[in-house]
Design an enzyme around this catalytic site. Structure first.
Site, mmCIF file in Angstrom:
data_model
loop_
_atom_site.group_PDB
_atom_site.id
_atom_site.type_symbol
_atom_site.label_atom_id
_atom_site.label_comp_id
_atom_site.label_asym_id
_atom_site.label_seq_id
_atom_site.Cartn_x
_atom_site.Cartn_y
_atom_site.Cartn_z
ATOM 1 N N HIS A 306 0.844 -1.181 0.000
ATOM 2 C CA HIS A 306 0.000 0.000 0.000
ATOM 3 C C HIS A 306 0.882 1.235 0.000
ATOM 4 C CE1 HIS A 306 -3.146 2.819 1.152
ATOM 5 N NE2 HIS A 306 -4.001 1.899 0.754
ATOM 6 N N ASP A 363 -7.969 -5.277 0.141
ATOM 7 C CA ASP A 363 -8.479 -6.150 -0.919
ATOM 8 C C ASP A 363 -8.112 -7.613 -0.756
ATOM 9 O OD1 ASP A 363 -9.705 -4.127 -2.447
ATOM 10 O OD2 ASP A 363 -7.737 -3.463 -3.106
HETATM 11 N N1 ACO Z 1 3.979 -7.730 -4.847
HETATM 12 C C1 ACO Z 1 5.322 -7.741 -5.086
HETATM 13 N N2 ACO Z 1 6.102 -6.656 -4.955
HETATM 14 C C2 ACO Z 1 5.518 -5.512 -4.571
HETATM 15 C C3 ACO Z 1 4.134 -5.417 -4.302
HETATM 16 C C4 ACO Z 1 3.365 -6.601 -4.444
HETATM 17 N N3 ACO Z 1 2.046 -6.583 -4.208
HETATM 18 N N4 ACO Z 1 3.806 -4.149 -3.952
HETATM 19 C C5 ACO Z 1 4.956 -3.462 -4.006
HETATM 20 N N5 ACO Z 1 5.980 -4.271 -4.361
HETATM 21 C C6 ACO Z 1 7.414 -3.907 -4.458
HETATM 22 C C7 ACO Z 1 7.703 -3.131 -5.732
HETATM 23 O O1 ACO Z 1 8.094 -3.986 -6.779
HETATM 24 C C8 ACO Z 1 8.816 -2.224 -5.258
HETATM 25 O O2 ACO Z 1 9.982 -2.994 -5.183
HETATM 26 P P1 ACO Z 1 11.434 -2.333 -5.485
HETATM 27 O O3 ACO Z 1 11.618 -1.280 -4.427
HETATM 28 O O4 ACO Z 1 12.392 -3.454 -5.410
HETATM 29 O O5 ACO Z 1 11.328 -1.736 -6.874
HETATM 30 C C9 ACO Z 1 8.430 -1.885 -3.818
HETATM 31 O O6 ACO Z 1 7.653 -3.017 -3.364
HETATM 32 C C10 ACO Z 1 7.612 -0.606 -3.674
HETATM 33 O O7 ACO Z 1 6.479 -0.722 -4.521
HETATM 34 P P2 ACO Z 1 5.861 0.474 -5.320
HETATM 35 O O8 ACO Z 1 5.114 -0.041 -6.498
HETATM 36 O O9 ACO Z 1 6.930 1.511 -5.575
HETATM 37 O O10 ACO Z 1 4.883 1.065 -4.250
HETATM 38 P P3 ACO Z 1 3.693 2.052 -4.540
HETATM 39 O O11 ACO Z 1 3.438 2.762 -3.278
HETATM 40 O O12 ACO Z 1 3.952 2.855 -5.765
HETATM 41 O O13 ACO Z 1 2.475 1.061 -4.907
HETATM 42 C C11 ACO Z 1 0.682 -0.439 -4.667
HETATM 43 C C12 ACO Z 1 1.528 0.667 -4.012
HETATM 44 C C13 ACO Z 1 0.198 0.034 -6.048
HETATM 45 C C14 ACO Z 1 -0.546 -0.690 -3.833
HETATM 46 C C15 ACO Z 1 1.541 -1.709 -4.793
HETATM 47 O O14 ACO Z 1 1.926 -2.174 -3.514
HETATM 48 C C16 ACO Z 1 0.834 -2.816 -5.568
HETATM 49 O O15 ACO Z 1 0.893 -2.842 -6.796
HETATM 50 N N6 ACO Z 1 0.118 -3.740 -4.856
HETATM 51 C C17 ACO Z 1 -0.626 -4.772 -5.526
HETATM 52 C C18 ACO Z 1 -1.931 -4.204 -6.022
HETATM 53 C C19 ACO Z 1 -2.899 -3.927 -4.894
HETATM 54 O O16 ACO Z 1 -3.111 -4.742 -4.017
HETATM 55 N N7 ACO Z 1 -3.537 -2.740 -4.951
HETATM 56 C C20 ACO Z 1 -4.548 -2.329 -3.983
HETATM 57 C C21 ACO Z 1 -4.062 -1.204 -3.152
HETATM 58 S S1 ACO Z 1 -5.236 -0.774 -1.915
HETATM 59 C C22 ACO Z 1 -6.419 0.076 -2.736
HETATM 60 O O17 ACO Z 1 -6.201 0.773 -3.690
HETATM 61 C C23 ACO Z 1 -7.717 -0.070 -2.256
#
Ligand code: ACO
Length: 429
Positions: A306, A363
């Site tokens: 998140h 979620d």
């Molecule tokens: N699975 C694997 N790796 C992940 C995940 C995941 N679910 N989420 C983040 N990471 C990793 C990224 O690859 C990144 O790694 P790095 O630093 O080695 O490059 C690091 O964790 C940071 O992730 P970001 O994408 O930069 O974080 P951001 O804050 O931009 O994204 C998000 C947040 C979109 C929620 C992300 O965690 C994600 O894609 N999660 C899966 C989708 C999801 O569950 N979305 C619902 C969010 S809640 C809502 O909107 C109601």
């Protein structure tokens, strides 16, 4: 005395006020930056940018705290109801008995759709995603209430608020009914909010749907947990679109579109599809997690991570507990729940997820409850819309009432070609 931050640039020093919120979080007010120094800030994804002051929802992502208007989400989940929470978000205080009664009455009065709105549904392909239908039909409501579109008129906005809260469940259910070719039912105003929605979804003209109070309560809980979440992607969209002074229906329709994406509200659908894939292909949970960590693989562990929470999402904890309760009370065994629990356990011990502070979000378990109560997978994100609606409207309302409101208009750092002369087509090499 106001705290100041100093910015030194090009031999000049600019003092910038440091604003403090009621929970002591601090922000540097950079509104004079461009005027004084000719600089703007660059913050892709708005990770460090506060777009407004808001008194609606407080989140402490490090500690895993979520409060609506100061009330902890755990207490609201335990003791409140969705419509009471909607009132709280909209008005800032918990309602009196009389206020809640009249609010419910106002909403009940508007649950039906104009008969002509119903005709829209028939024009959509049967396989249309219900989020697309919802965005379109909600936007189209503005064509039916043309005398109620002034965002600066409180009376009109209140009426539009009641209409939206009343009609969006009907629109959502009709999107589903259309997809399966069943007739649309009229709302039942004798039922509570969640029960009426279940009736619209699952009853038919020839067969009444017996509403299980356990199911209605679980649905109401999920709506409460989704009701607001401060300046997320869809809420910021509603504010940004609304800042152009467009009507509320159009602003909410844009919020629905923003919520649809799999990185936002669409994640609940993506989670269940991921769990289904693991089950149907007999994948090993640990191996699957490895693929989510692999940078050459675009896959992510959906429902994990998140932007704000770097700790447990408090909503995920409540939903996980509710998930067990609902499945237990319905006497249903669900393989998805076993897979989700296993994935969570393994991920929470894995250095990749620990070091990036990735925890289950709202979620991760919500889809399992939706599935248990019979909501089809492509309707999951629509359920999120139903829940988030009062939050979007409250945020829109707060923005309208903000004396400092201006049209939202971010700047950019241009990286394209510098000036060059047009070359006629026959002279281009
Ligand atoms: N699975 C694997 N790796 C992940 C995940 C995941 N679910 N989420 C983040 N990471 C990793 C990224 O690859 C990144 O790694 P790095 O630093 O080695 O490059 C690091 O964790 C940071 O992730 P970001 O994408 O930069 O974080 P951001 O804050 O931009 O994204 C998000 C947040 C979109 C929620 C992300 O965690 C994600 O894609 N999660 C899966 C989708 C999801 O569950 N979305 C619902 C969010 S809640 C809502 O909107 C109601």
């Amino acid at each position: 005395m106001t705290a100041k931050a100093e910015l030194h640039y090009d031999g000049r020093t600019l003092e910038l006020p440091v604003i403090e919120g009621s929970e002591k979080e601090r922000a540097i007010d950079i509104s004079a930056l461009r005027k004084e120094l000719g600089l703007i800030t660059l913050d892709p994804g708005y990770v460090n940018t506060g777009s407004c002051r808001s008194a609606i929802t407080f989140i402490d992502g490090e500690k895993g705290i979520l409060r609506y208007r100061g009330y902890p989400i755990e207490q609201l989940a335990e003791r409140s109801s969705f419509l009471e929470v909607a009132w709280l978000l909209l008005h800032g205080e918990l309602p009196t008995t009389a206020e809640l009664q009249s609010f419910k009455e106002d909403i009940r009065l508007h649950t039906m759709l104009h008969e002509d709105v119903k005709r829209f549904f028939g024009a959509f392909p049967k396989k249309a995603h219900p989020m697309a239908i919802c965005a379109a039909v909600i936007g189209a409501l503005s064509t039916f209430y043309q005398n109620f579109l002034d965002p600066n008129d409180e009376g009109q906005s209140n009426l539009s608020t009641h209409r939206l809260l009343a009609k969006v469940p009907t629109i959502a259910a009709y999107a589903f009914k259309h997809s399966i070719g069943q007739p649309f039912l009229y709302p039942r105003n004798d039922l509570d909010y969640a029960s009426n929605f279940l009736h619209l979804m699952f009853a038919t003209p020839c067969e009444e749907y017996e509403i299980d109070p356990v199911v209605a309560k679980a649905l109401d809980l999920l709506l409460i947990l989704h009701a607001d979440h401060e300046q997320n992607c869809s809420t910021s969209t509603v504010r940004l679109v609304g800042s152009s002074q467009v009507n509320l229906f159009a602003a909410i329709s844009s919020g629905v579109a923003a919520l649809w994406g799999p990185l936002h509200g669409g994640a609940n659908q993506a989670v269940i599809e991921m769990l289904q894939q693991i089950e149907s292909e007999g994948l090993d949970g640990k191996r699957f997690l490895e693929s989510c960590k692999d940078k050459d693989d675009t896959r992510r562990l959906m429902g994990f991570g998140h932007r704000v929470y770097k700790n447990f999402d408090p909503r995920a904890k409540i939903i996980k507990k509710a998930c067990f309760e609902v499945l237990d009370r319905l006497g249903t065994k669900n393989k998805m729940l076993d897979i989700a629990v296993e994935l969570e356990e393994v991920a929470l011990q894995d250095d990749y997820f620990i070091s990036r502070k990735l925890y289950p979000n709202v979620d991760f378990y919500s889809g399992i409850i939706y599935q248990a109560i019979g909501i089809p997978v492509n309707m999951f994100t629509v359920m999120f819309v139903l829940g988030r609606l009062p939050g979007w409207i409250s945020q829109w309302k707060e923005m309208q009432g903000d004396a400092s409101k201006r049209i939202g208009r971010p700047r950019q750092v241009y990286t394209g070609a510098t000036e060059r002369s047009y070359v006629p087509i026959d002279e281009r090499g």
